[in-house]
Design a protein around this motif. Structure first.
Motif, PDB file in Angstrom:
ATOM      1  N   ILE A 168     114.927 -42.541 201.018  1.00  0.00           N
ATOM      2  CA  ILE A 168     115.959 -43.545 200.768  1.00  0.00           C
ATOM      3  C   ILE A 168     115.482 -44.582 199.756  1.00  0.00           C
ATOM      4  CG2 ILE A 168     115.320 -45.084 202.671  1.00  0.00           C
ATOM      5  CD1 ILE A 168     118.378 -45.449 203.167  1.00  0.00           C
ATOM      6  N   GLU A 169     114.175 -44.838 199.728  1.00  0.00           N
ATOM      7  CA  GLU A 169     113.647 -45.775 198.740  1.00  0.00           C
ATOM      8  C   GLU A 169     113.974 -45.326 197.314  1.00  0.00           C
ATOM      9  OE1 GLU A 169     110.659 -46.008 202.234  1.00  0.00           O
ATOM     10  OE2 GLU A 169     112.109 -44.573 201.404  1.00  0.00           O
ATOM     11  N   SER A 170     113.911 -44.003 197.061  1.00  0.00           N
ATOM     12  CA  SER A 170     114.169 -43.469 195.719  1.00  0.00           C
ATOM     13  C   SER A 170     115.652 -43.465 195.369  1.00  0.00           C
ATOM     14  CB  SER A 170     113.622 -42.044 195.607  1.00  0.00           C
ATOM     15  OG  SER A 170     112.229 -42.022 195.810  1.00  0.00           O
ATOM     16  N   LEU A 171     116.509 -43.489 196.393  1.00  0.00           N
ATOM     17  CA  LEU A 171     117.951 -43.472 196.164  1.00  0.00           C
ATOM     18  C   LEU A 171     118.544 -44.878 196.097  1.00  0.00           C
ATOM     19  CD1 LEU A 171     118.806 -40.570 198.632  1.00  0.00           C
ATOM     20  CD2 LEU A 171     118.870 -40.439 196.138  1.00  0.00           C
ATOM     21  N   SER A 172     117.722 -45.874 196.379  1.00  0.00           N
ATOM     22  CA  SER A 172     118.221 -47.245 196.450  1.00  0.00           C
ATOM     23  C   SER A 172     118.401 -47.866 195.068  1.00  0.00           C
ATOM     24  CB  SER A 172     117.260 -48.096 197.281  1.00  0.00           C
ATOM     25  OG  SER A 172     117.219 -47.634 198.617  1.00  0.00           O
ATOM     26  N   TYR A 215     111.610 -38.764 207.425  1.00  0.00           N
ATOM     27  CA  TYR A 215     110.860 -38.368 208.614  1.00  0.00           C
ATOM     28  C   TYR A 215     109.435 -37.944 208.260  1.00  0.00           C
ATOM     29  CZ  TYR A 215     114.057 -38.501 212.623  1.00  0.00           C
ATOM     30  OH  TYR A 215     114.847 -38.912 213.681  1.00  0.00           O
ATOM     31  N   SER A 216     109.192 -37.651 206.979  1.00  0.00           N
ATOM     32  CA  SER A 216     107.852 -37.193 206.591  1.00  0.00           C
ATOM     33  C   SER A 216     107.226 -38.038 205.485  1.00  0.00           C
ATOM     34  CB  SER A 216     107.912 -35.735 206.130  1.00  0.00           C
ATOM     35  OG  SER A 216     108.875 -35.562 205.102  1.00  0.00           O
ATOM     36  N   LEU A 217     108.058 -38.733 204.702  1.00  0.00           N
ATOM     37  CA  LEU A 217     107.580 -39.572 203.608  1.00  0.00           C
ATOM     38  C   LEU A 217     108.290 -40.913 203.671  1.00  0.00           C
ATOM     39  CD1 LEU A 217     107.861 -36.878 200.782  1.00  0.00           C
ATOM     40  CD2 LEU A 217     105.731 -37.615 201.853  1.00  0.00           C
ATOM     41  N   GLY A 218     107.813 -41.884 202.883  1.00  0.00           N
ATOM     42  CA  GLY A 218     108.502 -43.170 202.847  1.00  0.00           C
ATOM     43  C   GLY A 218     108.422 -43.882 204.183  1.00  0.00           C
ATOM     44  N   ASP A 219     109.312 -44.839 204.392  1.00  0.00           N
ATOM     45  CA  ASP A 219     109.317 -45.619 205.635  1.00  0.00           C
ATOM     46  C   ASP A 219     109.935 -44.779 206.744  1.00  0.00           C
ATOM     47  OD1 ASP A 219     109.655 -47.506 207.705  1.00  0.00           O
ATOM     48  OD2 ASP A 219     109.738 -49.129 206.237  1.00  0.00           O
TER      49      ASP A 219
END
Length: 471
Positions: A168-172, A215-219
């Motif tokens: 989600i960080e990359s889509l923000s 679930y595997s990367l990011g927050d």
């Protein structure tokens, strides 16, 4: 023993009555705020990662346009799968009849049926996606609501902007590269066509399908993901209002991440963050968990994508056209009484029932129906799981839980690969049928006799959850 039985009966009756009241309150509430389809062009826009795109969704099934629905260019998606721009397939910012297509990897051009049929097993091409099925069913229900053969004064437009394999960080908004520009490009593109034609324009749905990679990367904490999704939601709604000029917010519709992408770490953190935001925010609804539909052990197959799109359309219609509130099938209260754990549920259409979710392309039953009971984080032995009232499930344990916090987890990863068997009795009939066509690129296992040629069933399945007992 008689006293215990009487006590449990009384608890079940109380839990069931409260749960039934919850079901009734949803349909009796009225939402006067959410954006209705009142414009010449009414935009449904999808964002997220691969399940929004329709990765592995070949062959395309929704190949005939319905009800005058439109898309930007020659595909619902842009030409590039991952560039931070919405460049329409075909190059021109023109509205064309809405259909699902399969696109080549790399080039993004629309594939022929023969080329799709020749794709190897496991090919990652994007094809049928949830939004096309959603828009088609949404417009049919709209026409039925207003008793029109087809409401030509209100055109529905669908755009898909997601990028596979992104946290989600990359889509923000503000990320680098700013993939969010795909969303803005779709908004501006359709709005620009409307302005050029002197027609009105508004956004009536933002459909968000994401969470697998977090679930595997990011927050991957509940609080962290909630904050990120909350901010992204705010940005998406704000930009939709700014570009369209509308004042009523579009409904924000999500699914719940799960199935094989789930993780028990942090108590189903992503799934719970999504559920809690849908419960806490206005004009934000969770249409369904992702796990029950046909898939390819991760990504859905063509029927699965269209099937979940029908569920989103059903919920969109109830919230937007009928003005009702909505909650998915989800837990309300958990009570421990001796060796029994009683769970009441918000049930959109009572009574509860057990069914078989599709794991891959196989209808799969689980002895414990997807339920675990944890004491201080450790699973304890379950003797039986049964439905004991319209809205109540009873789990009987081998021994009374002692010492520590009692929690119930449903559709966990380690025990059930993110699946469960609980659904309601909604008998809504979808406008499309499950299709199987040999030699089209569908896997032979997709030839499922109990589904082929029948409307997609649209019961509401229970969301994944991990919650503590209330006593």
């Amino acid at each position: 023993e008689g006293e215990v039985t009487t006590s449990i009966k009384e608890i079940i009756a109380r839990l069931n009555q409260t749960a039934l009241s919850s079901s009734h309150s949803m349909t009796s509430a009225y939402n006067a705020v959410v954006a209705r389809p009142i414009w010449d062009y009414n935009h449904f826009i999808g964002y997220g990662q691969s399940l929004n795109e329709g990765q592995e969704g070949y062959p395309a099934l929704s190949t005939v346009t319905r009800h005058g629905n439109l898309m930007l260019g020659n595909a619902p998606r842009p030409l590039s799968q991952d560039k931070p721009v919405f460049e329409p397939v075909g190059g021109a910012f023109q509205l064309k009849p809405l259909v699902a297509v399969v696109q080549e990897l790399g080039t993004g051009v629309v594939m022929t049926d023969a080329a799709v049929a020749a794709l190897p097993v496991g090919a990652q091409n994007i094809g049928e996606n949830p939004l096309v099925g959603m828009v088609n069913f949404a417009k049919l229900q709209h026409n039925q609501r207003w008793m029109l053969a087809n409401d030509t004064s209100r055109t529905f437009v669908g755009s898909v902007c997601g990028v596979g394999g992104r946290i989600i960080e990359s889509l923000s908004k503000g990320a680098s590269p700013e993939l969010y520009q795909r969303y803005l490009g779709a908004l501006n593109g359709v709005h620009g066509v409307a302005v050029a034609e002197s027609k009105s324009y508004g956004v009536v749905a933002i459909n968000f399908l994401q969470g697998e990679y977090n679930y595997s990367l990011g927050d991957c904490t509940k609080a962290g993901y909630k904050a990120l999704l909350s901010k992204l939601h705010s940005d998406m709604v704000t930009d939709a209002l700014s570009i369209s000029g509308q004042t009523a917010p579009p409904v924000f519709i999500t699914y719940q991440t799960g199935g094989s992408y789930s993780s028990d770490v942090n108590g189903l953190a992503i799934a719970m963050a999504q559920l809690e935001l849908s419960e806490e925010r206005e004009n934000w609804v969770m249409a369904t968990p992702v796990y029950p539909y046909t898939d390819k052990y991760g990504h859905m197959d063509s029927n699965g994508y269209r099937w979940i799109g029908k569920q989103h359309a059903k919920v969109w219609h109830r919230v937007v056209e009928l003005g009702q509130d909505w909650k998915p099938l989800s837990p309300l209260e958990i009570v421990v009484e001796g060796r029994d754990v009683l769970i009441s549920f918000h049930v959109p259409c009572p009574p509860l029932a057990f069914g078989k979710p599709y794991v891959g392309l196989v209808a799969t039953d689980y002895a414990k129906k997807g339920f675990e009971v944890l004491v201080s984080g450790v699973a304890v032995s379950i003797v039986s799981v049964e439905i004991v009232a319209d809205c109540v499930v009873k789990i009987s344990l081998a021994a009374e839980p002692e010492g520590g916090v009692v929690e119930v987890r449903y559709a966990g990863k380690a025990a059930f690969n993110g699946n469960g068997c609980l659904h309601d009795s909604d008998n809504t009939v979808a406008d499309d049928y499950y299709e199987y066509k040999a030699g089209s690129g569908q896997y032979p296992a997709a030839n499922i006799p109990e589904l082929v040629g029948k409307p997609y069933p649209l019961q509401n399945w229970c969301v994944a959850f991990q919650r503590p007992a209330s006593n």
